[in-house]
Design a protein around this motif. Structure first.
Motif, PDB file in Angstrom:
ATOM      1  N   LEU A 131      19.092 -10.739  22.686  1.00  0.00           N
ATOM      2  CA  LEU A 131      19.277 -11.634  23.826  1.00  0.00           C
ATOM      3  C   LEU A 131      19.770 -10.879  25.052  1.00  0.00           C
ATOM      4  N   GLU A 132      20.616  -9.890  24.845  1.00  0.00           N
ATOM      5  CA  GLU A 132      21.141  -9.115  25.962  1.00  0.00           C
ATOM      6  C   GLU A 132      20.046  -8.335  26.683  1.00  0.00           C
ATOM      7  N   ARG A 133      18.936  -8.042  25.982  1.00  0.00           N
ATOM      8  CA  ARG A 133      17.846  -7.270  26.582  1.00  0.00           C
ATOM      9  C   ARG A 133      16.770  -8.157  27.206  1.00  0.00           C
ATOM     10  N   LEU A 134      16.809  -9.450  26.932  1.00  0.00           N
ATOM     11  CA  LEU A 134      15.780 -10.353  27.444  1.00  0.00           C
ATOM     12  C   LEU A 134      16.027 -10.687  28.913  1.00  0.00           C
ATOM     13  N   PRO A 135      14.968 -11.036  29.653  1.00  0.00           N
ATOM     14  CA  PRO A 135      15.131 -11.356  31.074  1.00  0.00           C
ATOM     15  C   PRO A 135      15.973 -12.610  31.275  1.00  0.00           C
ATOM     16  N   PRO A 136      16.657 -12.727  32.421  1.00  0.00           N
ATOM     17  CA  PRO A 136      17.413 -13.949  32.728  1.00  0.00           C
ATOM     18  C   PRO A 136      16.493 -15.168  32.812  1.00  0.00           C
ATOM     19  N   LEU A 137      17.034 -16.327  32.463  1.00  0.00           N
ATOM     20  CA  LEU A 137      16.274 -17.569  32.594  1.00  0.00           C
ATOM     21  C   LEU A 137      16.372 -18.146  33.998  1.00  0.00           C
ATOM     22  N   VAL A 138      17.477 -17.877  34.693  1.00  0.00           N
ATOM     23  CA  VAL A 138      17.656 -18.330  36.068  1.00  0.00           C
ATOM     24  C   VAL A 138      18.174 -17.162  36.891  1.00  0.00           C
ATOM     25  N   THR A 139      18.132 -17.301  38.216  1.00  0.00           N
ATOM     26  CA  THR A 139      18.553 -16.215  39.105  1.00  0.00           C
ATOM     27  C   THR A 139      19.840 -16.569  39.832  1.00  0.00           C
ATOM     28  N   PRO A 140      20.585 -15.570  40.310  1.00  0.00           N
ATOM     29  CA  PRO A 140      21.797 -15.851  41.076  1.00  0.00           C
ATOM     30  C   PRO A 140      21.535 -16.704  42.309  1.00  0.00           C
ATOM     31  N   ALA A 141      20.405 -16.479  42.992  1.00  0.00           N
ATOM     32  CA  ALA A 141      20.094 -17.268  44.188  1.00  0.00           C
ATOM     33  C   ALA A 141      19.980 -18.745  43.854  1.00  0.00           C
ATOM     34  N   GLU A 142      19.437 -19.057  42.688  1.00  0.00           N
ATOM     35  CA  GLU A 142      19.345 -20.456  42.258  1.00  0.00           C
ATOM     36  C   GLU A 142      20.697 -20.981  41.811  1.00  0.00           C
ATOM     37  N   ALA A 143      21.454 -20.153  41.113  1.00  0.00           N
ATOM     38  CA  ALA A 143      22.703 -20.610  40.509  1.00  0.00           C
ATOM     39  C   ALA A 143      23.797 -20.879  41.521  1.00  0.00           C
ATOM     40  N   THR A 144      23.715 -20.282  42.716  1.00  0.00           N
ATOM     41  CA  THR A 144      24.761 -20.500  43.703  1.00  0.00           C
ATOM     42  C   THR A 144      24.564 -21.776  44.494  1.00  0.00           C
TER      43      THR A 144
END
Length: 409
Positions: free
Chosen positions: A43-56
């Protein structure tokens, strides 16, 4: 350079794994620790499901639910582990042993769902210019159909006027922002998807310089009412992530404790960082909500208030079937609107459990479902949900109540 020190709003003593040194409630115990470590490493190597720009962005629309709080239950006279959601174990009594491989399955199901929804949005499913596509043919209630058609007609008239005066140029009318949410209960999963990432340009604390720890499993996560201990693992984890977060507030929460909790997870008193999700029950909200509002206002924290009228209104029938009464759900929301207005506050949202299927899990509503009707289509593996008719009816009633309580004199 120490990566932890680059994060903007946490002290040097926090890391994505620092929660492990704290006492924890509702933990999952796996039989094979090596398998767990192997899955978490993947799981640590898999791509993020969401981005910081979306999460903020400080709002959210989609909510996923995490089930049972009791570790075991009795099935056919035998005590077995409770079903705790498909990312932990199976509903079948033979599949109740926690399986770490379900964590990667949960990740890929989430990725597939997000991909499909984003593709649908890009294809114009939410375009306000296509109201004729918003049919509710599956809704048989004439009164609900009429109310819905009135809304469609109103939107159509407004868009026609905007086009006439040349104001129909906003691309915002063609789509919606979509955000995902769930209870951050299984901290090993959340830790594995927590990444040190550069702040986006829309970062609330500045111009996007620097980095912070973002949970990339969802845009918005919340702490449950049973896992909000001040010295507990969940609060420790949540205090370090940049995402907007929620906290369930139940009848046992004291005003002073609530303020302490806010001080821990949001020491800089960032506006919009925390959503308080109240879930008292319709019989207790009159006594509890007002003092909580006053305590938070006195602390200087500015939060988003949300009402969860589902969890405090769960009951069992005489035959042991878990259900909720539509009247109790509506009563708690109506009371929340009234109490917030009386305390110069605002209700910012409603937290519901619902499905688009014609289930019979909650009683009452326009269909007048009774306890005797629950067996007709009771399909939930966990908590009873509003069906599509009840959900629409509640939405219309809440909207009417909101207009009445917040009408400009």
């Amino acid at each position: 350079m120490n990566q932890t020190s680059q994060s903007s709003n946490i002290d040097i003593g926090w890391s994505p794994s620092s929660w492990a040194a704290k006492p924890i409630k509702q933990d999952v115990v796996y039989e094979d620790r090596k398998s767990v470590d192997r899955v978490l490493a993947k799981l640590e190597r898999l791509p993020p499901l969401v981005t910081p720009a979306e999460a903020t962005v400080r709002s959210y629309l989609i909510i996923a639910k995490r089930p049972r709080s009791k570790p075991t239950e009795i099935v056919d006279g035998k005590e077995i582990p409770s079903f705790r959601g498909d990312n932990i174990n199976g509903f079948d009594p033979l599949e109740r042993t926690p399986d770490p491989n379900r964590l990667t399955s949960a990740y890929f199901h989430s990725a597939a769902t997000l991909n499909y929804i984003r593709a649908q949005l890009a294809s114009g499913i939410a375009d306000l210019h296509s109201p004729l596509n918003w049919n509710l043919g599956h809704v048989q209630s004439p009164s609900l159909q009429l109310q819905y058609q009135q809304i469609v007609d109103s939107i159509t008239d407004s868009l026609r006027f905007m086009k006439t005066v040349g104001a129909d140029t906003a691309t915002q009318l063609e789509t919606v922002d979509l955000f995902t949410s769930h209870e951050g209960l299984l901290l090993e999963y959340e830790q594995s998807l927590t990444r040190l990432l550069r702040h986006p340009a829309n970062y609330p604390g500045g111009n996007g310089n620097g980095r912070g720890w973002y949970n990339t499993s969802a845009h918005f996560l919340w702490i449950g009412d049973r896992t909000r201990q001040l010295d507990g693992a969940h609060v420790e984890y949540f205090r370090g992530i940049e995402n907007p977060i929620g906290i369930k507030v139940g009848p046992s929460m004291e005003g002073g404790e609530l303020v302490q909790l806010l001080d821990i997870v949001n020491p800089n008193k960032e506006i919009g960082k925390v959503t308080l999700i109240t879930r008292y029950g319709h019989e207790k909200i009159e006594e509890l909500l007002g003092p909580h509002i006053d305590a938070v206002k006195g602390s200087g924290h500015i939060v988003v208030w949300q009402c969860d009228p589902m969890h405090g209104n769960t009951l069992s029938t005489s035959t042991g079937v878990k259900t909720r009464r539509f009247s109790s759900i509506l009563s708690e929301v109506s009371a929340a609107l009234r109490i917030h207005k009386a305390h110069d506050s605002y209700l910012g949202g409603v937290h519901l459990e619902l499905t688009g299927d014609a289930v019979t899990e909650c009683v009452g509503g326009a269909e007048c479902l009774t306890d005797d009707d629950l067996h007709l289509n009771y399909t939930t593996y966990c908590d009873p949900r509003l069906n599509e008719k009840q959900a629409l009816e509640l939405a219309f009633l809440i909207a009417g109540s909101y207009r009445q309580d917040y009408a400009v004199a």
